[in-house]
Design an enzyme around this catalytic site. Structure first.
Site: not given
Length: 304
Positions: A255-256
């Site tokens: 997840d960024v």
């Protein structure tokens, strides 16, 4: 979950580590949200249980959640379903003692658990909503994802009006399964995402994919089944395991937002590599989902 029935309202007993205000702050992160409403400390949620539409007005009073039934008084059985939904939605049945102990000794998390003390995982109890939201959010920013969700809800969700205010339900999978790809593309969804959402809706409608069945299985088995579905990769599966199925060991490591949050908390010049994050997460064993959630929460402070 302990609760008391007071005819026109119910009271749900709260765990020790719970902050309604912190939960509301997270829930209120977008003004595009339709499937619940926040107004002056009140959290409004429309539920459909069997054929009954129940509008819940949720407030915090001392050590209980006060749930007022605004439109009609439901049966006792329906009240039980309401309590079950709210308890799952706000993750009230989880004992966070072990997480807070772990986090208090962690380089990244120790400040966050003090800052957001009592914040609970805000879950998405409905499997179709969780999967759809995860698919919508793939490779787009959160602001645009909320706009797409709002358009989908307004176009295909049911609503009820109370005191001149509309309250919405997320669309039912049976209604979405009947749509064409072009109909969903009219909302500005990509062709691929439209295909994925319709396909998932059909699986759920036909009983081939159920939350109850997934909930009985081991973690790796559930994830394997989810990633076998068109449109669901590792990130989407991890997100659904975390937010819908309530698996505290779920970890959307790619997840960024998670990467950015770690970068900010550690004062790094660039986002950490996956190997670095894996090393950090060895200290979060069994609580990776909560670590992720608190790190996500920290991002909203950075945006203010």
């Amino acid at each position: 979950m302990k609760w008391e029935d007071h005819h026109t309202h119910v009271e749900i007993a709260l765990p020790a580590d719970f902050s309604f205000q912190e939960c509301l702050r997270f829930l209120g992160r977008s003004d595009q949200e339709l499937v619940y409403t926040i107004n002056e400390g009140h959290l409004y949620k429309l539920l459909k249980i069997d054929t009954a539409f129940i509008l819940c007005d949720i407030t915090h009073k001392e050590n209980v959640l006060h749930v007022q039934f605004s439109n009609e008084v439901p049966t006792f059985a329906v009240k039980q379903e309401v309590v079950s939904f709210i308890s799952e939605w706000l993750d009230l049945d989880r004992d966070l003692t072990a997480f807070y102990h772990l986090a208090s000794q962690d380089e990244i998390l120790h400040k966050l658990v003090v800052r957001y003390q009592g914040l609970r995982m805000i879950r998405i109890p409905d499997l179709f909503e969780a999967l759809t939201w995860a698919i919508i959010g793939q490779q787009v920013n959160l602001t645009f994802a909320y706009k797409l969700k709002k358009r989908l809800t307004e176009m295909y969700g049911e609503h009820r009006t109370f005191r001149d205010k509309r309250y919405w339900l997320f669309p039912d999978p049976a209604s979405i399964a009947e749509l064409t790809v072009d109909e969903l593309r009219g909302l500005q969804l990509s062709r691929r995402k439209a295909e994925y959402i319709i396909y998932v809706a059909a699986l759920i409608r036909d009983g081939q994919l159920t939350k109850a069945e997934l909930g009985k299985r081991m973690y790796d088995s559930v994830k394997k089944s989810l990633v076998a579905i068109r449109g669901i990769g590792n990130w989407t599966a991890d997100y659904v395991l975390m937010k819908c199925l309530g698996r505290s060991e779920a970890f959307p490591i790619a997840d960024v937002g998670l990467h950015n949050a770690i970068k900010v908390q550690l004062g790094l010049h660039e986002k950490p590599a996956l190997k670095q994050i894996e090393m950090m997460a060895t200290k979060w064993e069994g609580w990776q989902a909560y670590a992720t959630f608190y790190l996500w929460r920290s991002l909203y402070d950075e945006q203010v």
